[in-house]
Design a protein around this motif. Structure first.
Motif, short mmCIF file in Angstrom:
data_model
loop_
_atom_site.label_atom_id
_atom_site.label_comp_id
_atom_site.label_asym_id
_atom_site.label_seq_id
_atom_site.Cartn_x
_atom_site.Cartn_y
_atom_site.Cartn_z
N UNK A 187 0.86 -1.19 0.00
CA UNK A 187 0.00 0.00 0.00
C UNK A 187 0.88 1.22 0.00
N UNK A 188 0.59 2.14 -0.90
CA UNK A 188 1.39 3.35 -0.95
C UNK A 188 0.47 4.54 -1.21
N UNK A 189 0.96 5.70 -0.93
CA UNK A 189 0.19 6.93 -1.15
C UNK A 189 0.84 8.06 -0.38
N UNK A 190 0.40 9.26 -0.68
CA UNK A 190 1.00 10.43 -0.04
C UNK A 190 0.67 10.43 1.46
N UNK A 191 1.35 11.31 2.15
CA UNK A 191 1.16 11.42 3.60
C UNK A 191 -0.28 11.82 3.92
N UNK A 192 -0.87 11.08 4.82
CA UNK A 192 -2.22 11.44 5.26
C UNK A 192 -3.34 10.95 4.37
N UNK A 193 -3.04 10.09 3.40
CA UNK A 193 -4.10 9.63 2.50
C UNK A 193 -4.87 8.44 3.06
N UNK A 194 -4.36 7.81 4.12
CA UNK A 194 -5.12 6.73 4.74
C UNK A 194 -4.56 5.34 4.47
N UNK A 195 -3.26 5.23 4.41
CA UNK A 195 -2.65 3.91 4.20
C UNK A 195 -2.81 3.04 5.45
N UNK A 196 -2.50 3.62 6.60
CA UNK A 196 -2.65 2.86 7.84
C UNK A 196 -4.12 2.55 8.10
N UNK A 197 -4.97 3.49 7.68
CA UNK A 197 -6.41 3.27 7.87
C UNK A 197 -6.88 2.13 6.97
N UNK A 198 -6.28 2.04 5.78
CA UNK A 198 -6.64 0.94 4.88
C UNK A 198 -6.22 -0.40 5.49
N UNK A 199 -5.04 -0.40 6.12
CA UNK A 199 -4.59 -1.61 6.82
C UNK A 199 -5.59 -1.97 7.91
N UNK A 200 -6.00 -0.95 8.65
CA UNK A 200 -6.95 -1.19 9.74
C UNK A 200 -8.26 -1.74 9.21
N UNK A 201 -8.69 -1.23 8.07
CA UNK A 201 -9.95 -1.73 7.51
C UNK A 201 -9.79 -3.18 7.06
N UNK A 202 -8.62 -3.49 6.50
CA UNK A 202 -8.38 -4.88 6.08
C UNK A 202 -8.40 -5.79 7.31
N UNK A 203 -7.77 -5.30 8.39
CA UNK A 203 -7.73 -6.11 9.62
C UNK A 203 -9.13 -6.27 10.21
N UNK A 204 -9.90 -5.18 10.18
CA UNK A 204 -11.25 -5.26 10.74
C UNK A 204 -12.11 -6.24 9.95
N UNK A 205 -11.97 -6.18 8.60
CA UNK A 205 -12.71 -7.13 7.77
C UNK A 205 -12.27 -8.55 8.06
N UNK A 206 -10.95 -8.72 8.24
CA UNK A 206 -10.42 -10.06 8.51
C UNK A 206 -10.94 -10.58 9.84
N UNK A 207 -10.99 -9.71 10.85
CA UNK A 207 -11.52 -10.14 12.15
C UNK A 207 -12.99 -10.51 12.02
N UNK A 208 -13.73 -9.70 11.21
CA UNK A 208 -15.15 -9.99 11.02
C UNK A 208 -15.33 -11.34 10.33
N UNK A 209 -14.39 -11.66 9.46
CA UNK A 209 -14.51 -12.91 8.69
C UNK A 209 -13.76 -14.07 9.36
N UNK A 210 -13.40 -13.89 10.65
CA UNK A 210 -12.74 -14.93 11.44
C UNK A 210 -11.40 -15.37 10.86
N UNK A 211 -10.65 -14.42 10.39
CA UNK A 211 -9.28 -14.71 9.99
C UNK A 211 -8.40 -14.61 11.23
N UNK A 212 -7.15 -15.04 11.04
CA UNK A 212 -6.17 -14.79 12.09
C UNK A 212 -5.28 -13.64 11.63
N UNK A 213 -5.17 -12.62 12.45
CA UNK A 213 -4.49 -11.40 12.04
C UNK A 213 -3.22 -11.21 12.85
N UNK A 214 -2.13 -11.01 12.14
CA UNK A 214 -0.85 -10.70 12.77
C UNK A 214 -0.41 -9.34 12.23
N UNK A 215 -0.05 -8.47 13.12
CA UNK A 215 0.25 -7.10 12.66
C UNK A 215 1.51 -6.59 13.32
N UNK A 216 2.39 -6.00 12.51
CA UNK A 216 3.56 -5.31 13.06
C UNK A 216 3.27 -3.82 12.93
#
Lengths: 475, 327
Positions: A187-216
């Motif tokens: 994931x790439x983009x300019x500063x403040x465009x929401x890259x970390x937020x996109x990660x968070x959304x992916x993680x939230x979706x994964x948690x909702x779908x009962x995935x196992x999430x590992x995050x650094x």
């Protein structure tokens, strides 16, 4: 008793004769050069103060200052100040509850995935803010997905804007789950465009779908030499025992709901004996107790996750450019260790390069950080090339005169796909601003004109800039 | 006894002045450029030193005109146009070719003399005559103009004043960041519980409404403790070298300024509990909350000033009295 001059108790006045006599004696004493009587009787001459007169000797110029007033209150305990600074507040009880906000349930995740897909009727969720359910919030908090700068503390409860990129990413994640394939994404983009937020959304979706999430959450913690490290015998790799132990604990806590239903199937060669048939949650807890055994436990844990019948895995990392060069650690020859010789980083690099696959499907997502991050030419080029490959354009080759490319980084990232995150669209900006207004935080009319104004002032919809302009009063 | 008439002053009004006392301003150098009309775009501006004398032969011709002597021939021949101009008969009987040429020249001269502005105006007039809206590219703004419409007045006046007083070493953007932190802190901290002994401004909204309107929260805190007056100490005016305390009323901005300074002072004395860059902003915000809750020592300062003002109210007319005596 004869009255003397010095006898003050005598009331009788001394006779004139006595006075005359005594003064005469004094005169005689002064005039007689060989008499030592008067000098012996005299008081010692007052010593002169060395400070004021003696030349060449340092004078004492110290002014006695008032001592600092003692603090009446007890100072904060050790670590309390930092804890206050790093504290993540996810709720503002003053903010209003937003009516009609949906939660990110598995069904909503499916609906989001369909939203921008071709040939599907859109659910209309793009441009809306969805709430994060309590369990997801706890898990996300455990893996440290929330950041202090993201403004969670202004709203009643955590919510996140669904944008077009979210829908694309969710669709890719669900496809990987369905086909049991491994999605590797940068994931790439300019500063403040929401890259970390996109990660968070992916993680939230994964948690909702009962995935196992590992995050650094901060890749720099792996490479900037703040953690202890030790060589792994029989390899050129280095483990980071304490970090791994803490990471295992976080993984166990965040995925507790799923891991406590999964039991160990294989026997592993572990440094300490463990009970049979324990759950993976318990296994993570055991591994996190002792830093020295954490790395072996993590390896065994990863093997267990890749056994057939296990849920998909999402492995994410934020701040990728920190692990694409030399680390701050030094080896036995006092030379810098390459980041990819650190066991944890190598684990991530092997998976994002595609050399190791996830047996049950899943995704490996690395996000760049664009504020105060090291420059990694290889990573930038890899992202650029991936974008061109996806757009079926001619691929830019690397600069033949440039020496700062990192071969290992190039190799790790050459097969990954990339997603460039830009500004929000006006529709998405409007959805976000309407959510703020409904929360009572933005006291302004939200119409086409104000949205267009904020959108334009925020560099064509850079999310953080819109927020800064609207909520933090800076223009 | 009736006042004595002063003949000098009475006579002063009888003098007849034929001239105005002050001469009207007559500029020596005419402002050539400013006197030009808008339609004169074609002719270049001529300054005072741009009137160049004519050539020698032209001068000789003019002299010949005056003296009646023979003058040099300037034009080699008389152009046909001049003859036609002088002679309407000839114009009538002129060949069609010459007539056409004359018409074309006339038209060209018209076009040359029409400026872009004139053309634009003509076009707009044409449009207006057709009933079409002519005017502004981006439309007219809605009136009355909003207060924060100007770039320099985009923030609330209280916010602006506090920001400027927060500023240290001229670092405005740092002060603005601190201001944003303060407002967000007020937004997120629990609603204050006002103390009935320390009444806020009359007509203030209930405390539960304050957090979601942090600017109002801040304004209310500042305006509630803003003193009505300040005490000016006039040296030696009380006699025997003692200072005389004179209450001086303050304007709105000055009142607020005093209040903000008091809050800043007590925020400075507070102790930080955390670490990071917003420590002072946090202490300031906490002080605002304690002002609204009536816990702050700023209230004492305010009542002290007011008490002193009340006790020194006899000195209120000090300056005026002295001025009257001197008069």
């Amino acid at each position: 008793m004869a009255a003397s001059i010095n006898c003050w108790k005598c009331l009788s006045r001394p006779s004139i004769a006595v006075i005359q006599l005594s003064s005469r004696v004094a005169r005689v004493a002064a005039s007689a050069p060989f008499s030592s009587t008067s000098t012996n009787l005299a008081l010692p001459a007052p010593t002169r103060k060395a400070a004021s007169t003696t030349k060449g000797v340092k004078t004492n110029l110290k002014i006695n200052k008032k001592p600092r007033p003692k603090e009446s209150r007890k100072p904060p305990a050790t670590g309390e100040r930092k804890a206050l600074r790093k504290r993540i507040v996810l709720s503002n009880t003053n903010a209003l509850e937003v009516a009609g906000m949906e939660d990110l349930s598995p069904e909503i995740v499916d609906a989001i995935a369909k939203d921008t897909a071709e040939g599907e009727a859109g659910s209309g969720l793009v441009g809306k803010v969805v709430g994060l359910p309590g369990a997801t919030v706890d898990s996300l908090r455990a893996i440290e997905a929330f950041k202090t700068t993201q403004g969670w503390g202004l709203f009643r409860r955590p919510g996140t804007l669904i944008r077009k990129e979210t829908a694309d990413l969710t669709r890719a994640l669900l496809a990987a789950q369905k086909e049991k394939s491994t999605l590797t994404l940068m994931l790439d983009g300019a500063k403040g465009t929401g890259k970390s937020m996109m990660l968070l959304q992916a993680q939230a979706s994964a948690f909702a779908k009962s995935w196992i999430v590992l995050h650094i959450p901060e890749a720099q913690e792996l490479s900037n030499g703040v953690n202890d490290y030790a060589p792994i015998p029989g390899s050129d790799l280095w483990a980071q025992p304490t970090y791994t132990a803490e990471w295992l604990a976080k993984i166990g806590k965040a995925n507790n709901e799923i891991l406590k239903t999964l039991k160990m199937k294989n026997t592993h060669n572990l440094p300490v004996p463990i009970e049979k048939d324990i759950t993976l949650a318990r296994f993570c807890e055991l591994g996190s107790r002792d830093p020295d055994i954490a790395w072996s436990f993590f390896q065994a844990f990863w093997t267990e996750l890749n056994l057939p019948g296990r849920p998909p895995v999402l492995l994410t990392l934020d701040g990728m450019s920190y692990i694409m060069g030399m680390s701050e650690y030094r080896d036995t020859d006092n030379k810098f260790i390459h980041c990819h010789n650190l066991a944890l980083v190598k684990h991530f690099a092997d998976h994002i390069s595609g050399t190791s696959k996830l047996a049950n499907g899943g995704a490996i997502i690395g996000s760049t950080s664009r504020s105060h991050n090291p420059i990694s030419l290889s990573m930038d080029l890899a992202i650029y090339q991936a974008l061109q490959r996806q757009a079926k354009q001619e691929i830019t080759q690397k600069d033949p005169f440039e020496k700062k490319y990192d071969e290992r980084a190039t190799k790790a990232l050459q097969n990954a796909s990339a997603m460039m995150i830009g500004g929000l669209t006006k529709k998405e900006s409007r959805g976000l601003m309407e959510y703020w207004a409904a929360s009572g935080v933005l006291r302004q009319r939200v119409d086409e004109q104000t949205v267009a104004e904020r959108w334009a002032l925020a560099g064509h919809g850079v999310a953080a800039e819109i927020q800064r302009g609207a909520l933090r009063m800076r223009i | 006894m009736p006042p004595r008439l002063n003949f000098h002053t009475a006579a002063r009004s009888l003098t007849i002045r034929s001239r105005p006392i002050a001469a009207t301003y007559q500029p020596r150098i005419a402002h050539v450029v400013s006197r030009r009309g808008f339609a004169e775009e074609k002719q270049p501006a001529t300054g005072p030193n741009q009137d160049i004398l004519p050539g020698v032969s032209e001068e000789a011709r003019d002299m010949g005109d005056i003296t009646g002597e023979t003058k040099p021939e300037i034009e080699q021949g008389t152009p046909i146009q001049d003859i036609l101009k002088r002679d309407p008969e000839a114009l009538k009987k002129a060949p069609a070719v010459i007539k056409e040429e004359l018409d074309a020249e006339k038209k060209a001269a018209d076009v040359e003399n029409t400026t872009f502005g004139n053309l634009l105006a003509l076009g707009q007039l044409e449009k207006a005559s057709e009933g079409e809206y002519v005017g502004h590219k981006f439309g007219l703004p809605d009136l009355p103009l909003p207060k924060d419409g100007n770039l320099h007045y985009r923030y609330d006046p209280v916010v602006d004043q506090v920001t400027n007083l927060l500023m240290a070493h001229g670092k405005l953007s740092v002060a603005q960041r601190n201001m944003a932190y303060i407002l967000n802190h007020l937004r997120t901290s629990p609603p204050p519980t006002p103390n009935p002994l320390r009444p806020l401004l009359p007509g203030s909204p209930p405390a539960s409404h304050l957090p979601l309107n942090p600017v109002l929260y801040l304004t209310l805190a500042i305006d509630s403790i803003a003193p009505l007056l300040r005490i000016r100490s006039q040296k030696g005016a009380a006699g025997g070298g003692a200072a005389l305390q004179i209450p001086v009323p303050l304007g709105l901005r000055q009142r607020r300024r005093t209040a903000i300074q008091w809050i800043l002072d007590s925020a400075n004395k507070r102790q930080s509990r955390g670490s990071g860059k917003f420590q002072f902003a946090q202490r300031f915000a906490d002080e605002i909350i304690s002002v609204v809750e009536g816990r702050s020592t700023v209230w004492e300062k305010r009542s002290l000033v007011h008490k002193t003002g009340t006790s020194a109210r006899a000195n209120l007319m000090f300056g005026q009295r002295r001025r009257r005596i001197a008069h």
